[in-house]
Scaffold this active site. Structure first.
Site, PDB file in Angstrom:
ATOM      1  CG  ASP A   1      12.318  30.990   4.506  1.00 15.72           C
ATOM      2  OD1 ASP A   1      11.599  31.887   4.977  1.00 15.72           O
ATOM      3  OD2 ASP A   1      13.390  30.615   5.018  1.00 15.72           O
TER       4      ASP A   1
ATOM      5  CE  LYS B   1      12.501  32.766  11.332  1.00 20.53           C
ATOM      6  NZ  LYS B   1      13.715  32.581  10.580  1.00 20.53           N
TER       7      LYS B   1
ATOM      8  CD  GLN C   1      17.223  33.127  10.222  1.00 21.73           C
ATOM      9  OE1 GLN C   1      16.146  32.551  10.308  1.00 21.73           O
ATOM     10  NE2 GLN C   1      17.306  34.420  10.005  1.00 21.73           N
TER      11      GLN C   1
HETATM   12  N1  GUN Z   1      16.938  35.987   7.270  1.00 18.14           N
HETATM   13  C1  GUN Z   1      16.258  37.152   7.335  1.00 18.14           C
HETATM   14  N2  GUN Z   1      14.977  36.960   6.977  1.00 18.14           N
HETATM   15  C2  GUN Z   1      14.840  35.649   6.699  1.00 18.14           C
HETATM   16  C3  GUN Z   1      13.739  34.840   6.290  1.00 18.14           C
HETATM   17  O1  GUN Z   1      12.609  35.299   6.100  1.00 18.14           O
HETATM   18  N3  GUN Z   1      14.012  33.531   6.128  1.00 18.14           N
HETATM   19  C4  GUN Z   1      15.241  33.013   6.316  1.00 18.14           C
HETATM   20  N4  GUN Z   1      15.397  31.708   6.101  1.00 18.14           N
HETATM   21  N5  GUN Z   1      16.276  33.727   6.686  1.00 18.14           N
HETATM   22  C5  GUN Z   1      16.069  35.039   6.874  1.00 18.14           C
END
Ligand code: GUN
Length: 291
Positions: free
Chosen positions: A122, A55, A99
């Site tokens: 998100d 990311k 996350q």
């Molecule tokens: N963990 C796995 N996929 C995601 C996601 O799309 N966003 C976040 N914040 N955590 C994750």
């Protein structure tokens, strides 16, 4: 027997990121503001560490600022909440991503509820989930958004098609069902308690695996010609003992039955980050009134 088309999410996401980079550059020129994405990682989950690294890299490549906050697994919940509040108040931060999964000692819902909905790239805050459900503009969860983009690219209109989503998570299954409904599909959410799951799947023109169970969806659960989107990323031991990634769908069995299918890896995965970057630019535009 049909020829099964491979849906190349990696190439689609690369194209998206190239266009986004131009849009970010134009936004920076017009406003003097560089969109900023803050990522909060608590603990040492190895898969999460890989996601966060990717990311950060792709955020910078798109011309945006990446701010990473890595906290030890034993960080008290209050400290995580205080960090989120500080990011809410920081005008250089336009998107906040915490996350998941968080360590068990932290109430994930309490953390998500503390994120300013305008910065919730998100789309996990109840305000954004609610706005999506009632058809208002919302920041939409990235993986479901990526799935629908791929589906529209393959199928054009989704109107009237039977869509079956296997999995009812807040991150994928539920928001994906909302997005499919918004595209006028006929939507079923199936899950571990669904009676005759293979029979329900066989009705689907659009079949989505989002359960996190390696190769649970078998080839003979797929209607001939159906479009299959595999959200699962499961690490299993291969015959040589080495770990390999498989989806929720038995990919080899789907060949010659599905009309089109996403591979794992290289299908939905790359779309998630591309949509996250798009959400960050959208959030920045709204925050500076340039939407
Ligand atoms: N963990 C796995 N996929 C995601 C996601 O799309 N966003 C976040 N914040 N955590 C994750």
């Amino acid at each position: 027997m049909v020829e099964t088309r491979l849906i190349d999410g990696k190439a689609f996401a690369e194209g998206m990121r190239a266009r986004l980079k131009e849009d970010v550059a134009a936004f920076v020129r017009e406003t003097g503001v560089t969109p900023g994405l803050a990522v909060v990682l608590v603990g040492e989950d190895p898969a999460s560490a890989v996601y966060v690294r990717n990311k950060g890299k792709q955020t910078v490549e798109a011309g945006m600022a990446s701010l990473e906050h890595k906290l030890p697994a034993d960080t008290p919940q209050d400290e995580v909440l205080a960090l989120v509040r500080a990011l809410n108040a920081d005008s250089s931060v336009h998107g906040i991503l915490v996350q998941l999964p968080l360590p068990a000692s932290i109430d994930a819902q309490a953390v998500l509820a503390t994120i300013d909905p305008a910065k919730d790239v998100d789309g996990f805050h109840v305000v954004n989930a609610g706005r999506l459900a009632v058809g208002l503009d919302a920041l939409v969860p990235c993986t479901p958004l990526g799935c629908v983009m791929l589906l529209k690219d393959v199928l054009g209109s989704l109107a009237g098609l039977e869509a079956v989503v296997v999995g009812r998570s807040n991150i994928v299954g539920k928001p994906l069902a909302q997005l499919l409904l918004r595209e006028d599909a006929t939507v079923t959410i199936a899950h571990s308690r669904t009676r005759d799951l293979p029979g329900v799947c066989r009705r689907a023109d659009i079949l989505i695996g989002a359960v996190g169970r390696p190769e649970m969806i078998r080839g003979d659960w797929i209607k001939p010609g159906a479009t299959v989107i595999d959200v699962g990323i499961n690490r299993v031991a291969g015959v040589d003992g080495k770990a390999r990634l498989v989806g929720d769908v038995a990919f080899d069995e789907a060949q010659g039955i599905a009309g089109a299918i996403t591979p794992v890896p290289g299908g939905v995965g790359p779309m998630t980050i591309a949509c996250l970057l798009a959400n960050t630019l959208t959030a920045a535009k709204r925050q500076v009134g340039a939407d």
